[in-house]
Design a protein around this motif. Structure first.
Motif, PDB file in Angstrom:
ATOM      1  N   PRO A 136     144.740  93.081  66.592  1.00 49.42           N
ATOM      2  CA  PRO A 136     145.377  94.451  65.930  1.00 49.42           C
ATOM      3  C   PRO A 136     146.567  93.934  65.197  1.00 49.42           C
ATOM      4  N   LEU A 137     146.832  94.846  64.129  1.00 47.31           N
ATOM      5  CA  LEU A 137     147.872  94.580  63.093  1.00 47.31           C
ATOM      6  C   LEU A 137     148.704  95.968  63.426  1.00 47.31           C
ATOM      7  N   THR A 138     150.083  95.783  63.085  1.00 50.75           N
ATOM      8  CA  THR A 138     150.858  96.710  63.355  1.00 50.75           C
ATOM      9  C   THR A 138     151.836  96.899  61.922  1.00 50.75           C
ATOM     10  N   PHE A 139     152.189  98.426  61.755  1.00 49.06           N
ATOM     11  CA  PHE A 139     153.022  98.421  60.509  1.00 49.06           C
ATOM     12  C   PHE A 139     153.841  99.779  60.885  1.00 49.06           C
ATOM     13  N   ALA A 140     155.076  99.676  60.583  1.00 50.11           N
ATOM     14  CA  ALA A 140     155.907 100.821  60.771  1.00 50.11           C
ATOM     15  C   ALA A 140     155.913 101.684  62.163  1.00 50.11           C
ATOM     16  N   GLY A 141     155.614 100.872  63.238  1.00 50.00           N
ATOM     17  CA  GLY A 141     155.240 101.588  64.413  1.00 50.00           C
ATOM     18  C   GLY A 141     153.755 102.058  64.659  1.00 50.00           C
ATOM     19  N   TRP A 142     153.032 101.759  63.477  1.00 54.44           N
ATOM     20  CA  TRP A 142     151.603 102.122  63.863  1.00 54.44           C
ATOM     21  C   TRP A 142     150.690 100.962  64.322  1.00 54.44           C
ATOM     22  N   CYS A 143     149.702 101.092  64.880  1.00 54.05           N
ATOM     23  CA  CYS A 143     148.984  99.739  65.364  1.00 54.05           C
ATOM     24  C   CYS A 143     147.327 100.377  65.168  1.00 54.05           C
ATOM     25  N   ILE A 144     146.796  99.293  64.400  1.00 53.27           N
ATOM     26  CA  ILE A 144     145.332  99.422  64.048  1.00 53.27           C
ATOM     27  C   ILE A 144     144.555  98.405  64.619  1.00 53.27           C
ATOM     28  N   ASP A 145     143.626  98.768  65.545  1.00 52.83           N
ATOM     29  CA  ASP A 145     142.759  97.687  66.184  1.00 52.83           C
ATOM     30  C   ASP A 145     141.397  97.574  65.642  1.00 52.83           C
ATOM     31  N   PRO A 146     140.875  96.454  65.156  1.00 58.46           N
ATOM     32  CA  PRO A 146     139.632  96.435  64.330  1.00 58.46           C
ATOM     33  C   PRO A 146     138.634  96.430  65.627  1.00 58.46           C
ATOM     34  N   SER A 147     138.802  95.886  66.782  1.00 59.78           N
ATOM     35  CA  SER A 147     138.012  95.683  67.968  1.00 59.78           C
ATOM     36  C   SER A 147     137.548  97.010  68.569  1.00 59.78           C
ATOM     37  N   SER A 148     138.535  97.947  68.969  1.00 57.33           N
ATOM     38  CA  SER A 148     138.144  99.212  69.384  1.00 57.33           C
ATOM     39  C   SER A 148     138.099 100.201  68.325  1.00 57.33           C
ATOM     40  N   ARG A 149     138.542 100.017  67.226  1.00 59.19           N
ATOM     41  CA  ARG A 149     138.528 100.769  65.768  1.00 59.19           C
ATOM     42  C   ARG A 149     139.347 102.011  66.223  1.00 59.19           C
ATOM     43  N   LYS A 150     140.434 101.645  66.665  1.00 59.00           N
ATOM     44  CA  LYS A 150     141.539 102.737  67.046  1.00 59.00           C
ATOM     45  C   LYS A 150     142.723 102.585  66.112  1.00 59.00           C
TER      46      LYS A 150
END
Length: 240
Positions: A136-150
């Motif tokens: 997963p990657l984070t930016f400005a408090g957000w988290c995007i996870d390509p495995s769960s696509r969340k």
């Protein structure tokens, strides 16, 4: 959806001839296919059967396809392909802005329709396939996870995303502070397959901005680059 499972597709189309043709076409190419003629019957079937994609006619009796699309997108991540006889750009963009993953006009080429269906399903299936991903990657408090696509916000709440929206945001996060043209974004998110028209990139980005930007009038993350494309202006890092 496991690799051996037959994808199930729900057709919401009030024209019985078109619904029958689509059902036969999909079944002949290895899909499971069901058809209903309105949103009420669609809702009943969705409670009893799992579907991988909805083909949704825009002009339906009672609740129209645009309203159904918006309602589905608010409660489900189920991919949506809109189908309509109206060819105006405004209708195409409206459908995409309301959350459709793609849009096909009648009369349509069967091979193109199948290619678009497979493209949507391929992107949606990434949630169930191991891949060579960074996140997963984070930016400005957000988290995007390509495995769960969340996509999760700073408060830990999941934000609903269409497959196209998630793919675009992931492409941005993997290429922060770089100018990406619409052609590059289309290629990154559709792998060169038959996907939405180039202008649909703008519609999807508009929806992403509505979800992540603090101020839509002055976006701080997804910047428009005049005559260039878009730039994701954020510090992105891997989660620890």
């Amino acid at each position: 959806m496991a690799a051996f499972e037959q994808p199930n597709i729900l057709i919401v189309e009030d024209d019985s001839d078109i619904a029958s043709m689509l059902t036969d076409l999909l079944k002949s190419h290895g899909f499971g296919a069901w058809s209903v003629g309105n949103g009420r019957d669609m809702d009943r079937l969705l409670t009893r059967q799992k579907f991988d994609l909805v083909i949704l006619d825009a002009m339906l009796p009672g609740e129209d396809g645009f309203s159904i699309c918006m309602r589905l997108r608010a409660s489900r991540s189920l991919p949506i392909l809109m189908l309509t006889a109206r060819r105006e750009d405004v209708d195409r963009i409206l459908g995409l802005e309301l959350g459709a993953d793609d849009y096909v006009t009648k009369p349509f080429n069967s091979r193109e329709l199948l290619a678009r269906i497979r493209s949507i399903l391929r992107r949606a299936s990434l949630a169930h396939k191991p891949g060579d991903v960074i996140g997963p990657l984070t930016f400005a408090g957000w988290c995007i996870d390509p495995s769960s696509r969340k996509l999760v916000d700073a408060d830990g709440d999941e934000v609903s995303m269409t497959t196209a929206e998630f793919d675009l945001l992931w492409a941005f996060c993997c290429n922060p502070n770089k100018i990406l043209t619409r052609e590059q974004l289309l290629s990154m998110t559709h792998a060169g397959a038959a996907g939405p028209v180039e202008r649909s990139i703008d519609a999807h980005i508009s929806r992403i901005r509505q979800k992540i930007e603090p101020n839509l009038k002055d976006p701080v993350f997804i910047k428009t680059v005049r005559l260039g494309g878009y730039l994701f202006a954020a510090f992105v890092e891997k989660t620890k």
